[in-house]
Scaffold this motif. Structure first.
Motif, PDB file in Angstrom:
ATOM      1  N   THR A  76       0.826  -1.200   0.000  1.00 26.75           N
ATOM      2  CA  THR A  76       0.000   0.000   0.000  1.00 26.75           C
ATOM      3  C   THR A  76       0.863   1.253   0.000  1.00 26.75           C
ATOM      4  O   THR A  76       0.541   2.239  -0.669  1.00 26.75           O
ATOM      5  N   THR A  77       1.977   1.204   0.737  1.00 24.57           N
ATOM      6  CA  THR A  77       2.872   2.360   0.788  1.00 24.57           C
ATOM      7  C   THR A  77       3.415   2.682  -0.594  1.00 24.57           C
ATOM      8  O   THR A  77       3.566   3.860  -0.957  1.00 24.57           O
ATOM      9  N   GLN A  79       1.919   2.335  -3.389  1.00 26.66           N
ATOM     10  CA  GLN A  79       0.865   3.077  -4.088  1.00 26.66           C
ATOM     11  C   GLN A  79       0.852   4.540  -3.646  1.00 26.66           C
ATOM     12  O   GLN A  79       0.729   5.449  -4.468  1.00 26.66           O
ATOM     13  N   VAL A  80       0.960   4.733  -2.322  1.00 28.44           N
ATOM     14  CA  VAL A  80       0.926   6.104  -1.782  1.00 28.44           C
ATOM     15  C   VAL A  80       2.102   6.910  -2.312  1.00 28.44           C
ATOM     16  O   VAL A  80       1.954   8.072  -2.714  1.00 28.44           O
ATOM     17  N   GLU A  83       1.629   7.906  -5.961  1.00 29.03           N
ATOM     18  CA  GLU A  83       0.635   8.970  -6.092  1.00 29.03           C
ATOM     19  C   GLU A  83       1.182  10.288  -5.550  1.00 29.03           C
ATOM     20  O   GLU A  83       0.936  11.358  -6.113  1.00 29.03           O
ATOM     21  N   THR A 112      -2.732   9.416   0.538  1.00 27.92           N
ATOM     22  CA  THR A 112      -3.150   8.445   1.551  1.00 27.92           C
ATOM     23  C   THR A 112      -4.610   8.056   1.353  1.00 27.92           C
ATOM     24  O   THR A 112      -4.987   6.891   1.494  1.00 27.92           O
ATOM     25  N   ALA A 115      -5.205   5.243  -1.216  1.00 29.42           N
ATOM     26  CA  ALA A 115      -4.595   3.928  -1.006  1.00 29.42           C
ATOM     27  C   ALA A 115      -5.629   2.906  -0.533  1.00 29.42           C
ATOM     28  O   ALA A 115      -6.653   3.262   0.064  1.00 29.42           O
ATOM     29  N   ASP A 116      -5.345   1.632  -0.783  1.00 27.82           N
ATOM     30  CA  ASP A 116      -6.256   0.544  -0.382  1.00 27.82           C
ATOM     31  C   ASP A 116      -5.903   0.085   1.031  1.00 27.82           C
ATOM     32  O   ASP A 116      -5.472  -1.047   1.252  1.00 27.82           O
TER      33      ASP A 116
END
Length: 241
Positions: A76-77, A79-80, A83, A112, A115-116
């Motif tokens: 997930t991080t 992805q953050v 972005e 944030t 994010a999933d």
């Protein structure tokens, strides 16, 4: 020299593979239907290493679980961070060449939000439940993992906005990560860790409230009703009366 370097590199790769195998073992056990717990010996056997090797990598079981939670959050991080890079790369600097503080922090909050996190939190809860580290100990472990993620986010924001006030950034990261921990606890109580369209909307609503408070303060939160106004001050009575 080259032989020595190759030897060191080989040992490092082997060590990383063993560490990854240990973490993968814990996650696999957590995902096994019906499993109610595991021991360090079971983790070692599943990973194909010795019990001693497990403790060579992780001093305590809690350290092992923090690392597992960090690994879950790592996806997930990533992805953050992507972005965040996208948003800040297109941001306009001010006249002196730096990014405005608000722009950098808004980008952090927006990244944030996208994010999933619900799926990550559900996976973390499975790990903590099967390891019998639920409750306060589990919350401490998951919060430690969130704090690690916060450190990575802070470093990336600083790369894009080196003039950002360090205290402002530290406070924002601390409030954001601790707030996510609070939201996760409430969300899990409400939805038992089931990721559904309805539970995602609930997560999004909770996170929106947190981000609104970060941006505007508690007086802007709708659930508090009318913003508080300072009480009228009264003049102190003269001495002797």
């Amino acid at each position: 020299m080259d032989t020595t370097k190759r030897s060191r590199d080989g040992r490092r790769v082997q060590r990383e593979r063993r560490r990854d195998a240990i973490l993968a073992s814990v996650r696999a056990m957590a995902d096994s239907p019906g499993r109610e717990g595991f021991t360090v010996d079971q983790v070692a056997e599943h990973a194909g290493v010795s019990r001693r090797t497990v403790f060579n990598h992780f001093a305590t079981v809690e350290d092992l679980l923090v690392a597992v939670c960090e690994q879950i959050l790592e996806e997930t991080t990533a992805q953050v961070l992507l972005e965040l890079d996208r948003r800040l790369a297109g941001a306009r600097p001010v006249a002196d060449g730096g990014l405005p503080d608000a722009v950098a922090l808004d980008a952090l909050c927006a990244a944030t939000r996208d994010a999933d996190l619900p799926r990550a939190m559900t996976a973390i809860v499975r790990v903590l439940d099967v390891s019998a580290h639920e409750g306060e100990r589990g919350e401490a472990i998951s919060q430690a993992a969130l704090d690690h993620v916060g450190g990575r986010l802070a470093a990336r924001v600083t790369e894009h906005a080196p003039d950002l006030d360090p205290l402002v950034l530290q406070l924002t990261i601390a409030l954001l990560m601790n707030g996510i921990g609070v939201i996760a606890h409430r969300w899990l109580d409400e939805h038992a860790g089931r990721v559904t369209p309805a539970s995602r909307r609930s997560w999004d609503d909770h996170l929106a409230r947190l981000l609104d408070q970060l941006a505007h303060g508690y007086a802007r939160t709708a659930s508090f009703g009318t913003p508080l106004t300072p009480a009228p001050t009264t003049s102190a009575a003269p001495e002797g009366r």
